[in-house]
Design an enzyme around this catalytic site. Structure first.
Site: not given
Length: 152
Positions: A53, A59, A62-63, A67
């Site tokens: 990723h 990067i 976002g998840v 978290e």
């Protein structure tokens, strides 16, 4: 309500059940019991998620930023209620209004801030903000429940 300062990684590991590669809080800077928390995660190129990723343009997903905010929120609740890690889990029940404002990349220090919106029984709702150099990277409202480790 006490205002406590720095908790290092050993103290964090004594409070949260998460371990590598899923422990996403490196240090707690401030906890105002019953009100808010401020912590951080240092982002390095060695994070396992960067392999995929994205190759050539790493990067943080976002998840995983969400978290990290939830883990900071969990630390806040554990300290506020003086819970023992071995007895309880702090489980996500929802995310609202999540917004992603800027990429988080290797070399960034992700500052995690959460404050209580509402608390009733074992359900906590918090407003969270993750930032880098004072610039918002992500924000949202998340909720979680405290459950016994044996509950399903």
């Amino acid at each position: 309500m006490s205002n406590e300062s720095v908790h290092d990684i050993q103290q964090i590991m004594a409070m949260l059940p998460h371990r590598y590669p899923f422990l996403l809080v490196d240090r707690v800077l401030e906890i105002e019991s019953g009100v808010r928390i401020k912590a951080y995660k240092n982002i390095t190129f060695n994070e396992p998620f960067f392999q995929g990723h994205f190759p050539g343009r790493p990067i943080m997903p976002g998840v995983l930023i969400m978290e990290a905010l939830a883990q900071a929120g969990g630390l806040f609740v554990i300290k506020t209620l003086d819970l023992a890690k071995d007895d309880k889990l702090f489980l996500f029940t929802g995310i609202e209004s999540a917004k992603f404002r800027r990429p988080v990349v290797p070399g960034d220090q992700l500052v995690l801030e959460a404050q209580v919106v509402r608390h009733k029984l074992n359900i906590w709702k918090m407003q969270g903000r993750a930032s880098v150099d004072g610039e918002t990277a992500a924000e949202g409202v998340f909720s979680a429940a405290i459950v016994d480790k044996g509950d399903k």
